[in-house]
Design a protein around this motif. Structure first.
Motif, PDB file in Angstrom:
ATOM      1  N   MET A   1       0.828  -1.180   0.000  1.00 48.07           N
ATOM      2  CA  MET A   1       0.000   0.000   0.000  1.00 48.07           C
ATOM      3  C   MET A   1       0.871   1.242   0.000  1.00 48.07           C
ATOM      4  O   MET A   1       0.482   2.282  -0.503  1.00 48.07           O
ATOM      5  N   GLY A   2       2.087   1.056   0.538  1.00 50.32           N
ATOM      6  CA  GLY A   2       2.990   2.178   0.764  1.00 50.32           C
ATOM      7  C   GLY A   2       2.967   3.256  -0.305  1.00 50.32           C
ATOM      8  O   GLY A   2       2.630   4.399  -0.031  1.00 50.32           O
ATOM      9  N   ASN A   3       3.230   2.841  -1.536  1.00 45.12           N
ATOM     10  CA  ASN A   3       3.397   3.834  -2.578  1.00 45.12           C
ATOM     11  C   ASN A   3       2.147   4.645  -2.829  1.00 45.12           C
ATOM     12  O   ASN A   3       2.181   5.863  -2.899  1.00 45.12           O
ATOM     13  N   GLU A   4       1.041   3.924  -2.905  1.00 38.03           N
ATOM     14  CA  GLU A   4      -0.190   4.606  -3.228  1.00 38.03           C
ATOM     15  C   GLU A   4      -0.523   5.640  -2.164  1.00 38.03           C
ATOM     16  O   GLU A   4      -0.922   6.763  -2.460  1.00 38.03           O
ATOM     17  N   VAL A   5      -0.329   5.245  -0.949  1.00 34.83           N
ATOM     18  CA  VAL A   5      -0.649   6.163   0.140  1.00 34.83           C
ATOM     19  C   VAL A   5       0.299   7.353   0.130  1.00 34.83           C
ATOM     20  O   VAL A   5      -0.109   8.500   0.288  1.00 34.83           O
ATOM     21  N   LEU A   6       1.561   7.059  -0.133  1.00 37.16           N
ATOM     22  CA  LEU A   6       2.541   8.139  -0.145  1.00 37.16           C
ATOM     23  C   LEU A   6       2.199   9.181  -1.206  1.00 37.16           C
ATOM     24  O   LEU A   6       2.269  10.370  -0.979  1.00 37.16           O
ATOM     25  N   GLN A   7       1.770   8.667  -2.358  1.00 37.78           N
ATOM     26  CA  GLN A   7       1.494   9.587  -3.453  1.00 37.78           C
ATOM     27  C   GLN A   7       0.176  10.326  -3.272  1.00 37.78           C
ATOM     28  O   GLN A   7       0.067  11.507  -3.526  1.00 37.78           O
ATOM     29  N   ASN A   8      -0.809   9.567  -2.840  1.00 41.30           N
ATOM     30  CA  ASN A   8      -2.148  10.123  -2.866  1.00 41.30           C
ATOM     31  C   ASN A   8      -2.688  10.553  -1.512  1.00 41.30           C
ATOM     32  O   ASN A   8      -3.730  11.160  -1.434  1.00 41.30           O
ATOM     33  N   ARG A   9      -2.018  10.152  -0.453  1.00 49.22           N
ATOM     34  CA  ARG A   9      -2.473  10.474   0.903  1.00 49.22           C
ATOM     35  C   ARG A   9      -3.774   9.733   1.226  1.00 49.22           C
ATOM     36  O   ARG A   9      -4.526   9.351   0.347  1.00 49.22           O
ATOM     37  N   VAL A  10      -3.979   9.607   2.487  1.00 47.40           N
ATOM     38  CA  VAL A  10      -5.226   8.991   2.943  1.00 47.40           C
ATOM     39  C   VAL A  10      -6.214  10.101   3.205  1.00 47.40           C
ATOM     40  O   VAL A  10      -5.922  11.060   3.910  1.00 47.40           O
ATOM     41  N   LEU A  11      -7.378   9.968   2.611  1.00 49.71           N
ATOM     42  CA  LEU A  11      -8.388  11.001   2.814  1.00 49.71           C
ATOM     43  C   LEU A  11      -9.221  10.729   4.045  1.00 49.71           C
ATOM     44  O   LEU A  11      -9.566  11.612   4.804  1.00 49.71           O
ATOM     45  N   ASP A  12      -9.529   9.452   4.212  1.00 51.93           N
ATOM     46  CA  ASP A  12     -10.468   9.103   5.266  1.00 51.93           C
ATOM     47  C   ASP A  12     -10.225   7.648   5.653  1.00 51.93           C
ATOM     48  O   ASP A  12      -9.677   6.871   4.853  1.00 51.93           O
ATOM     49  N   ALA A  13     -10.652   7.310   6.833  1.00 53.61           N
ATOM     50  CA  ALA A  13     -10.491   5.918   7.267  1.00 53.61           C
ATOM     51  C   ALA A  13     -11.643   5.527   8.168  1.00 53.61           C
ATOM     52  O   ALA A  13     -12.215   6.366   8.853  1.00 53.61           O
ATOM     53  N   ARG A  14     -11.983   4.269   8.139  1.00 52.55           N
ATOM     54  CA  ARG A  14     -13.005   3.741   9.045  1.00 52.55           C
ATOM     55  C   ARG A  14     -12.459   2.489   9.719  1.00 52.55           C
ATOM     56  O   ARG A  14     -11.834   1.654   9.060  1.00 52.55           O
ATOM     57  N   ILE A  15     -12.776   2.390  10.996  1.00 52.04           N
ATOM     58  CA  ILE A  15     -12.418   1.164  11.709  1.00 52.04           C
ATOM     59  C   ILE A  15     -13.687   0.345  11.841  1.00 52.04           C
ATOM     60  O   ILE A  15     -14.758   0.917  12.084  1.00 52.04           O
ATOM     61  N   PHE A  16     -13.608  -0.920  11.652  1.00 51.17           N
ATOM     62  CA  PHE A  16     -14.807  -1.744  11.825  1.00 51.17           C
ATOM     63  C   PHE A  16     -14.433  -3.045  12.520  1.00 51.17           C
ATOM     64  O   PHE A  16     -13.269  -3.403  12.630  1.00 51.17           O
ATOM     65  N   HIS A  17     -15.468  -3.739  13.018  1.00 50.11           N
ATOM     66  CA  HIS A  17     -15.201  -4.956  13.793  1.00 50.11           C
ATOM     67  C   HIS A  17     -15.942  -6.123  13.172  1.00 50.11           C
ATOM     68  O   HIS A  17     -17.112  -6.017  12.860  1.00 50.11           O
ATOM     69  N   THR A  18     -15.228  -7.174  12.956  1.00 52.13           N
ATOM     70  CA  THR A  18     -15.873  -8.411  12.502  1.00 52.13           C
ATOM     71  C   THR A  18     -15.488  -9.496  13.481  1.00 52.13           C
ATOM     72  O   THR A  18     -14.737  -9.235  14.423  1.00 52.13           O
ATOM     73  N   GLU A  19     -15.972 -10.711  13.243  1.00 54.73           N
ATOM     74  CA  GLU A  19     -15.585 -11.785  14.169  1.00 54.73           C
ATOM     75  C   GLU A  19     -14.114 -12.148  14.017  1.00 54.73           C
ATOM     76  O   GLU A  19     -13.562 -12.862  14.829  1.00 54.73           O
ATOM     77  N   PHE A  20     -13.492 -11.619  12.945  1.00 59.67           N
ATOM     78  CA  PHE A  20     -12.059 -11.896  12.793  1.00 59.67           C
ATOM     79  C   PHE A  20     -11.200 -10.869  13.513  1.00 59.67           C
ATOM     80  O   PHE A  20      -9.993 -10.979  13.522  1.00 59.67           O
ATOM     81  N   GLY A  21     -11.842  -9.861  14.077  1.00 58.26           N
ATOM     82  CA  GLY A  21     -11.061  -8.852  14.769  1.00 58.26           C
ATOM     83  C   GLY A  21     -11.429  -7.469  14.229  1.00 58.26           C
ATOM     84  O   GLY A  21     -12.429  -7.297  13.536  1.00 58.26           O
ATOM     85  N   SER A  22     -10.570  -6.515  14.557  1.00 61.96           N
ATOM     86  CA  SER A  22     -10.852  -5.161  14.108  1.00 61.96           C
ATOM     87  C   SER A  22     -10.213  -4.932  12.747  1.00 61.96           C
ATOM     88  O   SER A  22      -9.054  -5.286  12.539  1.00 61.96           O
ATOM     89  N   GLY A  23     -10.976  -4.344  11.852  1.00 61.95           N
ATOM     90  CA  GLY A  23     -10.437  -4.076  10.534  1.00 61.95           C
ATOM     91  C   GLY A  23     -10.378  -2.581  10.288  1.00 61.95           C
ATOM     92  O   GLY A  23     -10.909  -1.789  11.062  1.00 61.95           O
ATOM     93  N   VAL A  24      -9.689  -2.239   9.229  1.00 59.82           N
ATOM     94  CA  VAL A  24      -9.617  -0.833   8.896  1.00 59.82           C
ATOM     95  C   VAL A  24      -9.793  -0.677   7.386  1.00 59.82           C
ATOM     96  O   VAL A  24      -9.345  -1.511   6.608  1.00 59.82           O
TER      97      VAL A  24
END
Lengths: 719, 617
Positions: A1-24
């Motif tokens: 993911m590194g490159n894409e994020v570096l170039q484009n930045r993260v605009l927004d994020a959500r944390i969510f929970h499933t039975e497998f644990g916490s996801g993002v």
């Protein structure tokens, strides 16, 4: 993911929970979504592109269908669902027309429901699949809300959504009316298990559905048993007779048990200790009039409230509701306290709840110790001492775990000190090995008396050190050395040799080569060479006897080989004695004698040997010749014996006469000449001999002899 | 029994529980590999296994065929192979070869290795080195105590002796500690513990550690066995080296009792086939003669035969009803007794044939002379002749060792000449045997300490090193002297006999050696039990070179009943002989004790010598 994020930045994020644990899930500047279902086990998944997406979606969220996370996003009037492979448009069922954009969306705590806020000011509520509508409410406010969250209503199972604007809070449900609150400050909403938490800069409120018990009791003019009981208790405190009236009323309806239960339950949902107290007091008051009310619920509620009040204290700041606490369990709460390093409180809670030490106090102490070892500014000694003082021999505390933590923080010395307190060597050793303190591990393992442990360390050492160092280490540890030797004997013979070499243990080295001479080597030359090495080693070990014996063996081997070549037959590997015997049996007397001389076989042995061999051959003539060759060093009784063994009485008698006086009787008896034996015995006046002869006298034939002996005895006694 | 136990003698605990436990565990392990399977059993485990679970039980748990683990390729076609082995490297190689051969042939099967009594890391290592660790599953069958008789438990680990006393390998000590732990879990704690010897001390410490580590459920239990006494075999080699003349010992010396049973050959059974006979307290005839001096046995048996005849004869005067009774109730017992009687008479005859020859008497005479320490020259000559005549390699070696121990080592001249003679008679590889015997302290040279070679003294220095405090060093025995003569005097091991020693009515434990010698091991036990400690035995302990390793440990609270206090568990580390068992049974009868024996294996002089011998592979 590194490159894409570096170039484009993260605009927004959500944390969510499933039975497998916490996801993002994140939205990048290129308007692409990437998500990971479990942040603990980070596997990124790039979601498919949304066609024609040129700006950030007006709102988006994560959903969960069949355990697979999806992303729902709104672009203008359209809604898209992204799964791993596809991007599809969806339309919420029964949505009022005229929507040109979605301003907010919210997923319920359980991920089962979805709420959408449209630019027409209507709130659509339905299932997360969007296939079913629950209700739609138009609030007539078109301004985009700041936040929209679901409010769980565990009691009624009704759905409700809380929408917040700058200064307004609205609760909307499946009803024509909404509830509105005014917000004094900027606030933030957090949906929780049983309600919504509302934070602002100065306040912290909790919006939730009123639980049944509380409602029953506190409803205006409630005549519920709980309410009456609370009232009765208050009157009782005022020493008013009304207490009795209320009580009677409850009892007449037979609802006292229910009343007590209500009070207890309601107490749980109260946040103010005063209120909790008065409700509990009412419960306790009501209990007095009940015959068999199980005390558990009351006791547990008191305990739970005490714990809850303790953690709700602003110093601690864990404002859990009762239901949340129950859902969380005490273990998790303790873990949270431990994570916040609130060790004393955690321990107090454990002690107060009388949790078993292993789950409770010990566990927390261990955590404390693990934290303690991270305090870099305190010296190793102080930390170790402090830990030991607190922990002592608390059951269930593993010093090795703490030491492992210390090692993890780079404090090897401290780890070693801590390990000193570990009573189980089995636990000490693996960590010591990990810390590369193999030598210390070795001595610990040896101390434990557990050979398996020693062995584990040994093989570890073997791989870790170079051979020389490894051997040097062994040298100072005889027990480990003998263990390793045993292993080598079976598995690595060469190493064994090296071991002896290193130690200058020439004696064992000699033995090693001797063993090799008859186990490993096949050819005579090889065997002789091995023996030569052995002999050299024995000389070095100043064991001249063994060296000489080995040299003799070399000589013998060579000789045997020659004999085998020249005479045929099997000579190799026979002992010297058997070699000579074989020669005699084969009629090679000359060679036999030569051999006897070469190897300095003592006379006695030679005589025994020849005697046995000749008798085996039944070469009586040669035997007689031999017996006359010189005076026998072993006497002549053996000749008699051996002839009798071959059942040759005739030959035996020849030798019987030559037997010396001491053994004459024995010899005569052997050849069966009882009468003469008796004569000799009488002549010797030897009591033992007399009885020996007597015991050989059989019935009729030797009657006369027996009589003779008896007479001689009588005579001897007279004298 | 000729000398019955006193009426107040305590009851023995029921040890059959141990068998059931072992059986259940084995079945559980077999069921871990469901389906039909072939079982490969190590030869040494066959007899013990037979006492625990016979073939039909194994078949019930889907064992198809049984194979012996030996150096031959296995012809098993089963899809599942199960190996039941002792944890030895040799066995691992065998298994590895088999598995690797399968791999080469492209065959996949399931393999399971069950280690008894425990798994060793070294074994797993070998499996790993051979590249099959992932292919086999490993398990442990913690079967360490086999009840051979009502009062005799054996660990069936004959290799213990060589491994520990010769190689200095302590791996079995853990097994011993585990076994003791098992006993204390089943039969309550032991309130009084005594022990002597380095191995005894180590086993004891390890055992205590085990008890501490576990939340002991035994703490509250009432002890069933009041005393435990641990004894190293190297405290007393002399007793084990003597020829046995008590019936059970003699049967062992002559026919070799294996795992509680003996194979009587055709010469005993007076038929054309051999017979395997279980020798224990259930054999009514045997139980009456097992502890008797051999000279009494024949008389006893003939008396028994007459009684039996009389019992048979009773039927002559019977009417029909009585006859019916007799046939249905007594006849079977009589028949059984008859059968046993004829077997033992056969065995006696066979022993007599072998032993009553002049040779045997001379041999016993020499042994007694060695024990008493007179006519040493004559005895040495006897031994030399014994070697020259190639009578028996093991016997010759035994006599040499006996001479060495009783005399504190051989004088240099004899040491060399006897060894030379021995090598000439029995082969040069015994040079290694002598090196072993020297290391174990069984056959040494009388020498002042300073002639120890450089290496040896270096090693013995290490022994005194603090770090080495807990360590046995194989060489340490070099530095110690047996001091037999002094000990014998101190403990009065050679009874003063006025007139004939009546072997029919023994006075002391010396009867097991025809009244010539009280076994040292048993005397130590007797003395310690009498004093309830080592107090007053300091000199003996010093002479035994065991000052650091004699220990007493008494429970503070005395919960033990008086009955349990008369039950004594004696643990022999390195094996015990039937003679010692007989002697202690005698002591028990005299004093109202009951002894229970736990040994790493039953031993005798021949087994000891064989353990030390190097034989060509």
């Amino acid at each position: 993911m590194g490159n894409e994020v570096l170039q484009n930045r993260v605009l927004d994020a959500r944390i969510f929970h499933t039975e497998f644990g916490s996801g993002v899930a994140i939205l990048t500047g290129a308007y692409r979504f990437t998500l990971s279902a479990n942040v603990g086990d980070l596997k990124l998944r790039r979601m498919p592109e949304v066609p024609g997406l040129q700006s950030a979606p007006s709102c988006w969220t994560t959903l969960c269908h069949d355990r697979v996370p999806h992303i729902l996003l709104a672009v203008g009037p359209d809604l898209y669902i992204l799964d791993h492979a596809t991007c599809s448009t969806v339309t919420p069922a029964g949505l009022a027309p005229g929507v040109s954009s979605f301003l907010q969306m919210a997923v319920s705590f359980t991920y089962r429901h979805l709420a959408l806020f449209t630019d027409t000011g209507s709130i659509w509520m339905g299932t997360a699949s969007l296939k079913e509508k629950l209700c739609e409410f138009n609030c007539n406010i078109r301004a985009p809300p700041k936040q929209m969250v679901w409010c769980s209503r565990p009691r009624s199972k009704e759905r409700a959504v809380v929408v917040a604007w700058e200064r307004r809070l609205m609760v909307v449900g499946n009803a024509p009316e909404s509830i509105q609150f005014v917000l004094d400050e900027d606030s933030y909403l957090v949906p929780e298990l049983d309600g919504v938490r509302i934070f602002s800069r100065t306040t912290h409120e909790f919006l939730h559905e009123v639980p049944v018990a509380s409602e029953e009791i506190f409803k205006i003019a409630s005549m519920a048993p709980g309410a009456l009981l609370l009232e009765a208790q208050k009157e009782y405190e005022k020493e008013s007779q009304k207490a009795d009236e209320y009580l009677r009323e409850i009892q007449e309806l037979g609802q006292l048990t229910q009343a007590v239960q209500q009070c207890i339950e309601a107490a749980g949902h109260e946040h103010q200790p005063d209120m909790q107290k008065s409700l509990l007091r009412a419960a306790s008051f009501g209990k007095c009039f009940l015959d068999r009310f199980p005390p558990d619920s009351f006791v547990h509620m008191c305990q739970d409230l005490r714990v809850l009040n303790a953690v709700r204290d602003y110093h601690i700041g864990i404002p859990l509701t009762y239901s949340q606490y129950k859902q969380l369990t005490i273990q998790v709460l303790l873990d949270r306290l431990v994570l916040r390093r609130l060790y004393p409180l955690a321990i107090q809670i454990c002690e107060y709840l009388r949790l078993p030490e292993v789950q409770g106090v010990s566990r927390i102490l261990a955590h404390w110790a693990c934290y303690k070892v991270q305090q870099k500014d305190v010296s190793d000694e102080d930390v170790a001492r402090a830990i030991n003082q607190k922990l002592g021999d608390t059951p269930g505390v593993s010093y090795s775990d703490i030491a492992a933590r210390a090692y993890g923080c780079g404090r090897t010395e401290l780890a070693i000190k801590l390990l000193e307190y570990e009573p189980r060597s089995g636990e000490q050793v693996p960590l010591l090995l990990k810390m590369k303190r193999s030598k210390l591990a070795l001595s610990k393992a040896i101390e434990s008396g557990d050979t398996d442990l020693v062995f584990t360390v040994l093989l570890h050492l073997k791989n870790e050190l170079n051979r020389g160092d490894f051997f040097m280490t062994l040298r100072n540890q005889p027990m480990a050395l003998s263990l390793y030797r045993q292993f080598c004997k079976h598995q690595e013979l060469d190493t064994l040799k090296d071991l002896y070499n290193q130690d200058d243990n020439h004696q064992e080295l000699g033995s090693f080569h001797i063993r090799a001479s008859y186990a490993a080597e096949e050819r005579i030359e090889g065997r002789v060479a091995a023996l030569q090495t052995a002999a050299d080693a024995f000389y070095k070990a100043k064991n001249e006897f063994a060296a000489k014996a080995t040299e003799d063996q070399m000589k013998l081997l060579r000789l045997q080989r020659r004999l085998q070549d020249e005479l045929g037959g099997q000579f190799l590997d026979l002992p010297l004695h058997d070699t000579v015997t074989t020669l005699i049996l084969g009629g090679h007397n000359k060679r036999a004698e030569q051999l006897a001389r070469d190897f300095r076989i003592p006379d006695k042995r030679l005589w025994w040997l020849k005697l046995t061999a000749l008798a085996d051959l039944e070469d009586w003539e040669e035997l007689e010749k031999f017996s006359k060759s010189k005076k026998s060093p072993i006497g002549y009784l053996p000749f008699v014996e051996i002839c009798m063994k071959q059942h040759n009485k005739y030959e035996a008698k020849k030798y019987a006469s030559r037997v010396g006086p001491e053994q004459k009787v024995k010899a005569l008896l052997l050849v069966g000449d009882v009468a003469q034996a008796a004569d000799v015995a009488i002549e010797h006046r030897n009591e033992a001999e007399l009885s020996l002869v007597l015991s050989h006298c059989t019935g009729a034939t030797d009657g006369a002899t027996a009589e003779k002996i008896q007479r001689a005895r009588a005579q001897a006694q007279k004298k | 029994m000729a000398f019955p136990y006193r009426l107040d003698a305590p009851e023995l605990p029921d040890f059959s529980m141990l068998k059931r436990l072992a059986r259940d565990q084995l079945i559980y392990l077999l069921e871990q590999l469901p389906g039909r399977k072939d079982l490969f059993i190590e030869a040494d485990l066959m007899s013990p296994l037979d006492r625990i679970a016979n073939v039909s039980i194994l078949k019930q748990h889907e064992v198809d065929k049984l194979y012996k683990v030996e150096n031959k390729p296995a012809l098993s076609y089963s899809e599942q192979l199960c190996f039941l082995v002792r944890p030895r490297i040799k066995n691992m190689r065998y298994i590895a070869n088999l598995v690797n051969a399968d791999k080469l042939a492209g065959r996949t099967r399931k393999y399971k290795v069950i280690f008894s009594p425990q798994k060793f890391y070294a074994c797993e290592m070998v499996l790993e080195e051979e590249g099959i660790y992932g292919d086999v599953s490993c398990d442990e069958w913690a079967f360490s105590l086999l009840p051979l008789d009502v009062d005799l438990l054996s660990m069936e680990l004959p290799e213990f002796f060589r491994d520990y006393f010769l190689e200095g390998d302590q791996r079995w000590i853990n097994t011993v500690a585990q076994a003791l732990h098992l006993l204390s879990t089943l039969y309550g704690p032991f309130p009084n513990c005594y022990g002597i010897g380095r191995c005894a001390k180590m086993s004891y410490d390890l055992w205590r550690k085990l008890e501490e580590e576990e939340d002991s459920e035994t703490k509250g239990r009432r002890p069933e066995i009041g005393h435990i006494f641990l004894l190293d075999r190297d405290m007393d080699f002399v007793t084990a080296l003597c020829s046995q003349v008590v019936y059970e010992g003699l049967v062992d010396d002559t026919f070799r009792i294996k795992c509680g049973s003996v194979d009587f050959g055709p010469e005993v059974t007076s038929s054309d086939k051999s017979l395997k006979v279980l020798l224990n307290a259930e054999d009514k005839v045997f139980s009456e003669i097992r502890n008797e001096h051999f000279s009494n046995v024949f008389g006893f048996l003939s008396q028994k035969a007459r009684n039996l005849q009389a019992q048979y004869d009773r039927r002559r005067g019977m009417d029909i009803k009585q006859m019916k009774n007799f046939v249905s109730q007594e006849l079977k017992g009589l028949k059984q007794e008859h059968r046993l009687l004829s077997l033992h008479i056969g065995a006696c005859e066979s022993i007599m044939k072998k032993k009553t020859k002049q040779d045997f008497q001379e041999l016993i005479k020499t042994e007694h002379a060695l024990l008493e320490g007179f006519n040493i020259r004559e005895s040495t000559n006897y031994i030399e002749e014994h070697i020259d005549r190639q009578v028996s390699p093991i016997e010759s070696l035994r006599l040499m060792c006996l001479l060495s121990i009783t005399e504190n080592g051989l004088n240099p001249k004899d040491y060399r000449s006897l060894k030379t003679q021995y090598l000439q008679s029995y082969g040069p590889e015994h040079l290694l045997t002598f090196s072993n015997l020297r290391r174990a302290g069984l056959l040494t040279e009388q020498a002042p300490g300073d002639t120890l070679t450089a290496v040896e003294s270096k090693v013995s220095k290490l022994v005194t090193d603090k770090a080495a405090g807990k360590i046995t060093d194989a060489f340490s025995s070099l530095a110690k002297r047996s001091n037999f003569r002094a000990i014998s005097k101190k403990l009065n091991l050679i009874p003063r006999v006025d007139g004939e020693y009546d072997l029919k009515v023994p006075r002391d434990m010396a009867y097991i050696f025809s009244g010539a010698y009280v076994p040292l091991s048993c005397r130590i036990i007797e003395q310690v039990l009498e004093r309830r400690s080592w107090q007053g035995l300091d000199e003996v302990v010093r002479l035994l070179n065991c000052s650091e390793f004699a220990f007493t440990d008494m429970a503070k609270e005395d919960k033990a009943s008086s009955e349990s206090l008369r039950l004594i568990l004696v643990v022999f580390l390195g094996g015990c002989t039937f003679s010692e068992i007989s002697a202690l049974r005698f002591l028990g009868r005299e004093k109202g004790y009951r002894f229970i024996f736990l040994t790493t294996a039953i031993t005798n002089s021949a087994r000891l010598m064989e353990a030390m011998s190097e034989v060509k592979a």
